[in-house]
Design an enzyme around this catalytic site. Structure first.
Site, PDB file in Angstrom:
ATOM      1  N   LYS A   1      -6.305   2.627   2.783  1.00  0.00           N
ATOM      2  CA  LYS A   1      -7.103   2.032   1.710  1.00  0.00           C
ATOM      3  C   LYS A   1      -8.095   3.034   1.125  1.00  0.00           C
ATOM      4  O   LYS A   1      -8.371   3.008  -0.085  1.00  0.00           O
ATOM      5  CB  LYS A   1      -7.818   0.781   2.236  1.00  0.00           C
TER       6      LYS A   1
ATOM      7  N   LYS B   1       0.805  -1.226   0.000  1.00  0.00           N
ATOM      8  CA  LYS B   1       0.000   0.000   0.000  1.00  0.00           C
ATOM      9  C   LYS B   1       0.833   1.269   0.000  1.00  0.00           C
ATOM     10  O   LYS B   1       0.376   2.326  -0.448  1.00  0.00           O
ATOM     11  CB  LYS B   1      -0.931   0.014   1.221  1.00  0.00           C
TER      12      LYS B   1
END
Length: 348
Positions: free
Chosen positions: A226, A127
């Site tokens: 996210k 990420k």
């Protein structure tokens, strides 16, 4: 078509990818005409080996299980760091599954940049760079003319990004709301079943859902990362991590809060969302009471879900696993197959 793969990182996910390559080899060849060959592995703790002709994934895993690292694994090349591996490995695709740092992007920033500079396709579950510099990474891939896939960065193997960018093509996605952290969802589920926060957290840690330091999950930082990825890659709206509203995650919820919501026919969830309001993107990760009629309220345990709000279909909800070795490795495999199909189509 054969694609040669360099693995950067050989922890839980990297080993999971190797397991799937071994387990699904014949199926992938027969069903898709795809063959994936590992030509290099580089891990800061476990060592690095490379062979332009390919490394047997089962042999790699067996050796690691017996010796604890790859330093004595028989291979013509060894000891390369990640950047050298990206440059020198005989690879078509770099699979970057190293340690994640959502605050700075960590070493993965250099890994991504080097892969694009070398003309390598890139698949990642990391990420960090997609939180810190998403547009830079996407633009660098486009400029280099390489494929870039990152399905596993949001909901593990559940196809959220590909569904939004391909399955909902033609729709305007105006926002989303979801449960993007399985650890907190598991804890809230167990609290509703009668456990205290401390008991539920301890159980999550015992089952491997939560780290020894669970702050990234329970305070909302993991879900916030996210949100940033989905906002930038799906909504195509610039959003930074420090622009996501946080309010302590689930740490302020008491057993009384949980039971009061239950008695009212509602359920507490850590809701991660981003929506346009008056021309501006507003993003947050907040604990909220949801009515049981809300699709997100029905999602229990470590499961994740996200609802996309579209102009043509209305709300579309995707539910599935949000963590796990096999699940995340599947995301890598699915992305590799997508790149394979793209390259085959170009040759047709």
């Amino acid at each position: 078509m054969k694609l040669k793969v360099a693995l950067i990182g050989f922890g839980v996910v990297g080993q999971g990818v190797a397991k799937l390559f071994a387990e699904k080899k014949q199926f992938l060849l027969e069903r898709y005409g795809a063959e994936f060959v590992i030509t290099a592995v580089s891990d800061v703790k476990k060592g690095a080996v490379a062979d332009p002709e390919g490394l047997d994934p089962e042999a790699l895993l067996d050796h690691l299980g017996k010796r604890g690292d790859l330093t004595s694994f028989p291979a013509p090349e060894r000891g390369w760091d990640a950047l050298t591996t990206i440059r020198r490995a005989n690879a078509d695709v770099v699979v970057e599954v190293s340690w994640t740092d959502v605050r700075t992007g960590g070493a993965a920033m250099a890994h991504f940049r080097e892969a694009f500079a070398c003309g390598r396709h890139l698949v990642t579950t990391n990420k960090g760079p997609l939180v810190v510099a998403p547009f830079e990474m996407m633009e660098a891939a486009a400029k280099a003319g390489v494929e870039f896939r990152f399905e596993g960065t949001v909901m593990s193997g559940t196809p959220v990004i590909s569904t939004a960018r391909k399955g909902l093509r033609g729709c305007e996605i105006r926002g989303f709301a979801g449960i993007l952290n399985g650890t907190t969802n598991f804890i809230l589920t167990r609290m509703e079943e009668g456990l205290s926060y401390e008991q539920a957290l301890a159980e999550a840690q015992r089952l491997g859902y939560a780290e020894a330091d669970p702050s990234g999950d329970v305070l909302g930082w993991d879900a916030a990362g996210k949100v940033v990825i989905l906002a930038n890659t799906v909504l195509r709206k610039p959003l930074k991590l420090d622009e996501v509203e946080l309010a302590g995650g689930i740490t302020r919820l008491s057993e009384r809060d949980i039971q009061q919501a239950k008695q009212a026919g509602e359920r507490w969830k850590l809701v991660a969302e981003a929506q346009m309001e008056n021309g501006n993107l507003k993003a947050s990760v907040l604990a909220k009471r949801l009515p049981l009629t809300d699709p997100l309220a029905a999602v229990t345990g470590p499961t994740n879900a996200v609802t996309f709000f579209t102009d043509l279909l209305g709300p579309v909800t995707i539910v599935g696993p949000g963590a796990g070795q096999r699940e995340t490795a599947f995301a890598v495999l699915a992305d590799l197959l997508d790149i394979h199909a793209t390259l085959v189509a170009r040759q047709a």
